[in-house]
Design a protein around this motif. Structure first.
Motif, PDB file in Angstrom:
ATOM      1  N   MET A   1      30.314   2.027  18.660  1.00  0.00           N
ATOM      2  CA  MET A   1      30.041   4.038  17.655  1.00  0.00           C
ATOM      3  C   MET A   1      31.323   4.121  17.519  1.00  0.00           C
ATOM      4  SD  MET A   1      28.452   6.370  17.021  1.00  0.00           S
ATOM      5  CE  MET A   1      26.755   6.230  17.943  1.00  0.00           C
ATOM      6  N   SER A   2      32.100   3.382  18.711  1.00  0.00           N
ATOM      7  CA  SER A   2      33.792   3.794  17.999  1.00  0.00           C
ATOM      8  C   SER A   2      34.350   3.400  17.382  1.00  0.00           C
ATOM      9  CB  SER A   2      34.105   3.210  19.322  1.00  0.00           C
ATOM     10  OG  SER A   2      33.953   1.993  19.718  1.00  0.00           O
ATOM     11  N   GLU A   3      33.147   2.232  16.701  1.00  0.00           N
ATOM     12  CA  GLU A   3      33.772   1.289  15.164  1.00  0.00           C
ATOM     13  C   GLU A   3      33.276   2.603  13.719  1.00  0.00           C
ATOM     14  OE1 GLU A   3      36.001  -1.576  14.006  1.00  0.00           O
ATOM     15  OE2 GLU A   3      36.212  -0.688  15.979  1.00  0.00           O
ATOM     16  N   TYR A   4      32.185   2.627  14.137  1.00  0.00           N
ATOM     17  CA  TYR A   4      31.001   3.660  12.782  1.00  0.00           C
ATOM     18  C   TYR A   4      31.765   4.882  13.189  1.00  0.00           C
ATOM     19  CZ  TYR A   4      28.411   6.746  11.219  1.00  0.00           C
ATOM     20  OH  TYR A   4      27.438   8.478  10.812  1.00  0.00           O
ATOM     21  N   ILE A   5      32.929   5.837  13.872  1.00  0.00           N
ATOM     22  CA  ILE A   5      33.629   7.121  14.569  1.00  0.00           C
ATOM     23  C   ILE A   5      34.984   6.083  14.009  1.00  0.00           C
ATOM     24  CG2 ILE A   5      34.393   8.126  15.351  1.00  0.00           C
ATOM     25  CD1 ILE A   5      32.031   8.425  17.836  1.00  0.00           C
ATOM     26  N   LYS A   6      35.466   5.409  13.690  1.00  0.00           N
ATOM     27  CA  LYS A   6      36.605   5.050  13.487  1.00  0.00           C
ATOM     28  C   LYS A   6      36.522   4.857  11.707  1.00  0.00           C
ATOM     29  CE  LYS A   6      38.633   1.697  15.390  1.00  0.00           C
ATOM     30  NZ  LYS A   6      39.451   0.621  15.952  1.00  0.00           N
ATOM     31  N   GLY A   7      35.676   4.153  11.231  1.00  0.00           N
ATOM     32  CA  GLY A   7      34.638   4.295   9.819  1.00  0.00           C
ATOM     33  C   GLY A   7      34.913   5.744   8.907  1.00  0.00           C
ATOM     34  N   ILE A   8      33.948   6.344   9.666  1.00  0.00           N
ATOM     35  CA  ILE A   8      33.809   7.992   8.840  1.00  0.00           C
ATOM     36  C   ILE A   8      35.556   8.543   8.831  1.00  0.00           C
ATOM     37  CG2 ILE A   8      32.807   9.769   9.846  1.00  0.00           C
ATOM     38  CD1 ILE A   8      31.194   8.022   8.936  1.00  0.00           C
ATOM     39  N   LEU A   9      36.535   8.609  10.299  1.00  0.00           N
ATOM     40  CA  LEU A   9      37.615   9.165   9.642  1.00  0.00           C
ATOM     41  C   LEU A   9      38.419   8.293   8.714  1.00  0.00           C
ATOM     42  CD1 LEU A   9      38.069   9.430  14.057  1.00  0.00           C
ATOM     43  CD2 LEU A   9      37.404  11.363  12.139  1.00  0.00           C
ATOM     44  N   LEU A  10      38.529   7.023   9.245  1.00  0.00           N
ATOM     45  CA  LEU A  10      38.947   6.638   7.808  1.00  0.00           C
ATOM     46  C   LEU A  10      38.860   6.807   6.669  1.00  0.00           C
ATOM     47  CD1 LEU A  10      39.891   3.129   9.381  1.00  0.00           C
ATOM     48  CD2 LEU A  10      41.587   4.429   9.059  1.00  0.00           C
ATOM     49  N   THR A  11      36.999   6.649   5.824  1.00  0.00           N
ATOM     50  CA  THR A  11      37.196   6.963   4.972  1.00  0.00           C
ATOM     51  C   THR A  11      37.388   7.828   4.664  1.00  0.00           C
ATOM     52  OG1 THR A  11      35.293   4.869   5.008  1.00  0.00           O
ATOM     53  CG2 THR A  11      35.494   6.714   3.194  1.00  0.00           C
ATOM     54  N   ALA A  12      36.613   9.698   5.789  1.00  0.00           N
ATOM     55  CA  ALA A  12      37.178  10.807   5.172  1.00  0.00           C
ATOM     56  C   ALA A  12      38.362  11.209   5.251  1.00  0.00           C
ATOM     57  CB  ALA A  12      36.394  11.544   6.319  1.00  0.00           C
ATOM     58  N   THR A  13      39.575  10.508   5.789  1.00  0.00           N
ATOM     59  CA  THR A  13      40.801  10.844   5.629  1.00  0.00           C
ATOM     60  C   THR A  13      41.531   9.879   3.750  1.00  0.00           C
ATOM     61  OG1 THR A  13      41.123   9.912   7.933  1.00  0.00           O
ATOM     62  CG2 THR A  13      43.161  10.597   6.892  1.00  0.00           C
ATOM     63  N   GLY A  14      40.614   9.278   3.939  1.00  0.00           N
ATOM     64  CA  GLY A  14      41.734   8.543   2.729  1.00  0.00           C
ATOM     65  C   GLY A  14      40.621   9.655   1.483  1.00  0.00           C
ATOM     66  N   VAL A  15      39.724   9.460   0.866  1.00  0.00           N
ATOM     67  CA  VAL A  15      39.163  10.604   0.119  1.00  0.00           C
ATOM     68  C   VAL A  15      39.756  11.691   0.348  1.00  0.00           C
ATOM     69  CG1 VAL A  15      37.161  11.980  -0.874  1.00  0.00           C
ATOM     70  CG2 VAL A  15      36.841  10.045   0.262  1.00  0.00           C
ATOM     71  N   LEU A  16      40.495  12.331   1.778  1.00  0.00           N
ATOM     72  CA  LEU A  16      41.282  14.227   1.434  1.00  0.00           C
ATOM     73  C   LEU A  16      42.862  13.240   0.810  1.00  0.00           C
ATOM     74  CD1 LEU A  16      39.885  15.169   4.769  1.00  0.00           C
ATOM     75  CD2 LEU A  16      39.488  16.292   1.954  1.00  0.00           C
ATOM     76  N   VAL A  17      43.670  12.251   0.973  1.00  0.00           N
ATOM     77  CA  VAL A  17      44.780  12.024   0.299  1.00  0.00           C
ATOM     78  C   VAL A  17      44.395  11.870  -0.399  1.00  0.00           C
ATOM     79  CG1 VAL A  17      46.103  10.681  -0.046  1.00  0.00           C
ATOM     80  CG2 VAL A  17      45.392  11.598   2.441  1.00  0.00           C
ATOM     81  N   LEU A  18      43.023  11.247  -0.946  1.00  0.00           N
ATOM     82  CA  LEU A  18      42.961  11.026  -2.531  1.00  0.00           C
ATOM     83  C   LEU A  18      42.530  12.561  -3.487  1.00  0.00           C
ATOM     84  CD1 LEU A  18      42.954   9.134  -5.236  1.00  0.00           C
ATOM     85  CD2 LEU A  18      39.959   8.648  -4.986  1.00  0.00           C
ATOM     86  N   SER A  19      42.247  13.618  -2.905  1.00  0.00           N
ATOM     87  CA  SER A  19      41.998  14.856  -3.613  1.00  0.00           C
ATOM     88  C   SER A  19      42.967  15.870  -4.178  1.00  0.00           C
ATOM     89  CB  SER A  19      41.088  16.018  -2.813  1.00  0.00           C
ATOM     90  OG  SER A  19      41.823  15.876  -1.057  1.00  0.00           O
ATOM     91  N   PHE A  20      44.326  15.352  -3.074  1.00  0.00           N
ATOM     92  CA  PHE A  20      45.567  15.677  -3.977  1.00  0.00           C
ATOM     93  C   PHE A  20      46.153  15.303  -5.522  1.00  0.00           C
ATOM     94  CE2 PHE A  20      45.552  16.549   0.050  1.00  0.00           C
ATOM     95  CZ  PHE A  20      46.242  18.369  -0.089  1.00  0.00           C
ATOM     96  N   ASP A  21      45.456  14.223  -6.097  1.00  0.00           N
ATOM     97  CA  ASP A  21      45.384  13.216  -6.810  1.00  0.00           C
ATOM     98  C   ASP A  21      45.717  14.350  -8.413  1.00  0.00           C
ATOM     99  OD1 ASP A  21      46.546  11.429  -8.955  1.00  0.00           O
ATOM    100  OD2 ASP A  21      44.477  10.213  -8.612  1.00  0.00           O
ATOM    101  N   GLY A  22      44.511  14.676  -8.491  1.00  0.00           N
ATOM    102  CA  GLY A  22      44.705  15.429  -9.933  1.00  0.00           C
ATOM    103  C   GLY A  22      46.116  16.694  -9.872  1.00  0.00           C
ATOM    104  N   LEU A  23      46.193  17.028  -8.469  1.00  0.00           N
ATOM    105  CA  LEU A  23      47.289  18.531  -7.928  1.00  0.00           C
ATOM    106  C   LEU A  23      48.434  18.204  -8.638  1.00  0.00           C
ATOM    107  CD1 LEU A  23      48.233  21.210  -7.431  1.00  0.00           C
ATOM    108  CD2 LEU A  23      47.880  20.327  -5.520  1.00  0.00           C
ATOM    109  N   LEU A  24      48.796  16.895  -8.054  1.00  0.00           N
ATOM    110  CA  LEU A  24      50.112  16.076  -8.744  1.00  0.00           C
ATOM    111  C   LEU A  24      50.228  15.880 -10.174  1.00  0.00           C
ATOM    112  CD1 LEU A  24      50.297  13.676  -5.074  1.00  0.00           C
ATOM    113  CD2 LEU A  24      51.585  15.869  -5.367  1.00  0.00           C
ATOM    114  N   ILE A  25      48.751  15.198 -10.825  1.00  0.00           N
ATOM    115  CA  ILE A  25      49.376  15.359 -12.192  1.00  0.00           C
ATOM    116  C   ILE A  25      49.763  15.917 -12.964  1.00  0.00           C
ATOM    117  CG2 ILE A  25      48.134  14.776 -14.389  1.00  0.00           C
ATOM    118  CD1 ILE A  25      46.697  12.472 -12.457  1.00  0.00           C
ATOM    119  N   LEU A  26      48.786  17.047 -12.545  1.00  0.00           N
ATOM    120  CA  LEU A  26      49.412  18.225 -13.111  1.00  0.00           C
ATOM    121  C   LEU A  26      51.069  19.262 -12.718  1.00  0.00           C
ATOM    122  CD1 LEU A  26      45.594  20.370 -13.263  1.00  0.00           C
ATOM    123  CD2 LEU A  26      46.670  19.034 -15.310  1.00  0.00           C
TER     124      LEU A  26
END
Length: 285
Positions: A1-26
């Motif tokens: 379960m700890s690995e599962y939660i770690k996977g969720i947190l890592l992936t969600a954080t990565g996607v949220l960081v990537l969500s700034f991509d479009g704004l920075l391009i503009l």
């Protein structure tokens, strides 16, 4: 379960960081090819450094057919993405690109003989309707070309993932080096790399040396710990959150058709991922 939660947190954080991509391009005051030169060059540099830190024994510039195809599709998708952001709204672009898994399902069926399930075909049809609605809303507007480039980016990404899946026993990370250099080479003659000034340099550094590498690193590591269906659900965060940053910072409000078509696409993908997740749970129980 700890690995599962770690996977969720890592992936969600990565996607949220990537969500700034479009704004920075503009926020970068430069034409698409000027931005693409630095994006491609710094991508190659980042991957080389990563492979050196990993003490990888792989060739940095593989030239076999599968590697060249992967680099080509990545080059096309990178150029199409940046140009689409500058020619259309971030909301439209992210809605269209979010359907990439379903295009991958179609290409996987055509080239790898991986037959999608009926529920996947239903999701494909509904998503195509949502994308058609978004495109219909911009048919007579200047951003229609940007929407078509977003569609090209989507199909190119799907083709890259299907190509890489066909050689899943290999690490295709080195192919990003050639892709980045190809993007930089094309852009060198089409843009003016030294034309950046003022804050644009800082936004470029933030985008190419921090946002993109950190996001893609986390998105690569996180999904190793969670089911593919849940990865698909988490990736929808970018489609939902990316336009919000643009709205808050630049006051660029998504169009009604982008919201309507996007809701259909995101809702369809979310339900499809939930169905896959529940099916996976039943098989393992």
């Amino acid at each position: 379960m700890s690995e599962y939660i770690k996977g969720i947190l890592l992936t969600a954080t990565g996607v949220l960081v990537l969500s700034f991509d479009g704004l920075l391009i503009l926020l970068i005051s430069a034409d698409s090819f000027t931005l693409l030169f630095w994006r491609g060059l710094l991508l190659s540099v980042s991957v080389v450094v990563l492979l050196m830190l990993q003490k990888s024994t792989q060739p940095f510039m593989p030239m076999d057919a599968a590697s060249l195809r992967s680099s080509f599709f990545m080059t096309v998708s990178t150029i199409a993405f940046v140009m689409s952001i500058n020619l259309s709204s971030v909301a439209n672009v992210l809605v269209i690109i979010s359907s990439q898994p379903l295009f991958a399902a179609i290409l996987g069926w055509l080239f790898l003989r991986e037959m999608p399930k009926p529920v996947t075909w239903a999701a494909i049809v509904l998503s195509m309707l949502g994308i058609a609605w978004v495109l219909l809303g911009s048919w007579s507007e200047p951003n229609f070309l940007g929407d078509m480039l977003a569609l090209l980016c989507c199909v190119s990404l799907a083709a890259k993932f299907v190509n890489d899946r066909a050689v899943s026993h290999r690490d295709m990370t080195p192919t990003l080096i050639l892709a980045g250099l190809a993007v930089a080479l094309v852009s060198l003659f089409m843009g003016n790399p030294m034309a950046l000034s003022g804050d644009s340099w800082w936004y470029m550094v933030l985008l190419c040396l921090f946002v993109s590498p950190i996001a893609f690193c986390l998105i690569t590591i996180g999904p190793m710990r969670i089911p593919a269906a849940e990865v698909g659900m988490l990736m929808l965060l970018e489609t939902a959150v990316g336009p919000v940053w643009v709205w808050l910072v630049l006051n660029d409000i998504p169009s009604a058709t982008a919201v309507q078509g996007g809701s259909l696409v995101v809702g369809t993908l979310l339900l499809h991922s939930l169905y896959q997740w529940r099916s996976g749970q039943k098989r393992t129980s």
